[in-house]
Every structure is written in C-alpha cells, then in structure tokens.
Design a protein around this motif. Structure first.
Motif, PDB file in Angstrom:
ATOM      1  N   UNK A   1      12.408  -2.966  -1.273  1.00 46.23           N
ATOM      2  CA  UNK A   1      11.734  -1.710  -1.609  1.00 46.23           C
ATOM      3  C   UNK A   1      10.247  -1.903  -1.871  1.00 46.23           C
ATOM      4  N   UNK A   2       9.890  -2.848  -2.694  1.00 45.19           N
ATOM      5  CA  UNK A   2       8.490  -3.067  -3.059  1.00 45.19           C
ATOM      6  C   UNK A   2       7.638  -3.383  -1.825  1.00 45.19           C
ATOM      7  N   UNK A   3       8.084  -4.338  -1.024  1.00 44.31           N
ATOM      8  CA  UNK A   3       7.328  -4.750   0.165  1.00 44.31           C
ATOM      9  C   UNK A   3       7.267  -3.635   1.205  1.00 44.31           C
ATOM     10  N   UNK A   4       8.368  -2.921   1.389  1.00 47.87           N
ATOM     11  CA  UNK A   4       8.401  -1.817   2.350  1.00 47.87           C
ATOM     12  C   UNK A   4       7.447  -0.709   1.917  1.00 47.87           C
ATOM     13  N   UNK A   5       7.394  -0.439   0.631  1.00 43.00           N
ATOM     14  CA  UNK A   5       6.508   0.603   0.114  1.00 43.00           C
ATOM     15  C   UNK A   5       5.049   0.250   0.354  1.00 43.00           C
ATOM     16  N   UNK A   6       4.699  -0.990   0.092  1.00 45.35           N
ATOM     17  CA  UNK A   6       3.320  -1.424   0.333  1.00 45.35           C
ATOM     18  C   UNK A   6       2.983  -1.329   1.824  1.00 45.35           C
ATOM     19  N   UNK A   7       3.913  -1.733   2.686  1.00 46.27           N
ATOM     20  CA  UNK A   7       3.679  -1.662   4.130  1.00 46.27           C
ATOM     21  C   UNK A   7       3.503  -0.213   4.584  1.00 46.27           C
ATOM     22  N   UNK A   8       4.336   0.690   4.079  1.00 48.22           N
ATOM     23  CA  UNK A   8       4.230   2.100   4.453  1.00 48.22           C
ATOM     24  C   UNK A   8       2.912   2.692   3.957  1.00 48.22           C
ATOM     25  N   UNK A   9       2.533   2.379   2.733  1.00 41.68           N
ATOM     26  CA  UNK A   9       1.274   2.881   2.177  1.00 41.68           C
ATOM     27  C   UNK A   9       0.093   2.411   3.022  1.00 41.68           C
ATOM     28  N   UNK A  10       0.155   1.181   3.452  1.00 45.00           N
ATOM     29  CA  UNK A  10      -0.919   0.635   4.291  1.00 45.00           C
ATOM     30  C   UNK A  10      -0.926   1.319   5.662  1.00 45.00           C
ATOM     31  N   UNK A  11       0.252   1.461   6.281  1.00 46.71           N
ATOM     32  CA  UNK A  11       0.348   2.069   7.615  1.00 46.71           C
ATOM     33  C   UNK A  11      -0.093   3.526   7.629  1.00 46.71           C
ATOM     34  N   UNK A  12       0.280   4.287   6.588  1.00 46.27           N
ATOM     35  CA  UNK A  12      -0.005   5.729   6.565  1.00 46.27           C
ATOM     36  C   UNK A  12      -1.171   6.092   5.653  1.00 46.27           C
ATOM     37  N   UNK A  13      -1.875   5.071   5.147  1.00 44.88           N
ATOM     38  CA  UNK A  13      -3.049   5.288   4.305  1.00 44.88           C
ATOM     39  C   UNK A  13      -2.718   6.132   3.071  1.00 44.88           C
TER      40      UNK A  13
END
Length: 142
Positions: free
Chosen positions: A116-128
């Motif tokens: 969850x933590x890593x996926x959230x950071x990746x999504x935040x980065x991808x979608x700004x």
C-alpha cells in the motif's frame, strides 16, 4: 610551501534553500514518511485509475460500468464480471475466485502488486497528487 591566511570572511551557509513549489515530487516522503490516505483518495477518481492502467476503454456503460476483470483472465472475452460505479468510486469483481473489490486506491494497489505505501507513492508521482494537505488547507478545514 607557505600557507597564507585568508582575509575573506567565511561564506554563510543558507539555512532554508527550499522554495515554494507546486511540484509534488518534492513533497514525496522519505521511506516511512506520513501519507494521508483519505486526502489522497479525495483527489482521484476510479475513472482516472482505470485510464491510468489502460482498462477504462474495455468497460461498457455510463455510470455503472461492466466488463472483463483486469485482475484475472476470463475464458469468455465478453465477460462482465467486473463492475465499476463511477459516482461512488468503487469496483467489484463478481467472479468467486477473484472477488476483488474496493475504491480507486485499492484498485491501483491490486493492479501494481506493490505494498500500500509504495503503491500510493507511485500513484501520487504518476498522477501528480499530494500525499498530505498543505498547512493552509489543513487549518482551513478545522
């Protein structure tokens, strides 16, 4: 070799070199930093996540979408086991072997296969996206 003493004063080291930026990648926490998951979920729609993973165009409908599940392969190419409610931002697969369900962030986490933590950071980065509200937003809501 002779050493000379300097007559120049030492250069002061700047204390705060950060400038205010709208780039959210500067706001990504170091491993273990805090994430406001509710705040993040409020910034995204399930449609955005479906488009991001390339699955939105495989679904049919208007507010309630149906189509094949992105998590399991179906023997029927016209499978409608995956259901998405755009107004409620939720999804569900009715296949008993899959049975995945949740919100937009759950969809991304399951798709990415990351914690969850890593996926959230990746999504935040991808979608700004911002991971936490800035101080002004947090004090306004109180």
């Amino acid at each position: 070799v002779t050493a000379a003493t300097s007559s120049l004063p030492p250069t002061p080291v700047p204390v705060n070199t950060q400038t205010k930026s709208t780039d959210t990648t500067a706001q990504l926490p170091a491993r273990g930093g805090s994430i406001d998951y509710a705040y993040l979920r409020g910034q995204i729609s399930i449609e955005q996540v479906l488009r991001h993973i390339g699955h939105f165009d495989k679904l049919r409908g208007k507010t309630q979408l149906y189509g094949p599940c992105p998590f399991h392969t179906s023997s029927d190419p016209k499978s409608r086991s995956f259901s998405v409610n755009l107004s409620q931002n939720i999804y569900r697969c009715t296949n008993p072997k899959c049975n995945q369900h949740g919100n937009a962030l759950d969809l991304w986490v399951t798709h990415s296969g990351l914690p969850l933590y890593d996926a959230t950071i990746a999504l935040a980065k991808d979608l700004n996206l911002q991971l936490t509200p800035n101080r002004e937003e947090a004090t306004r809501k109180k």
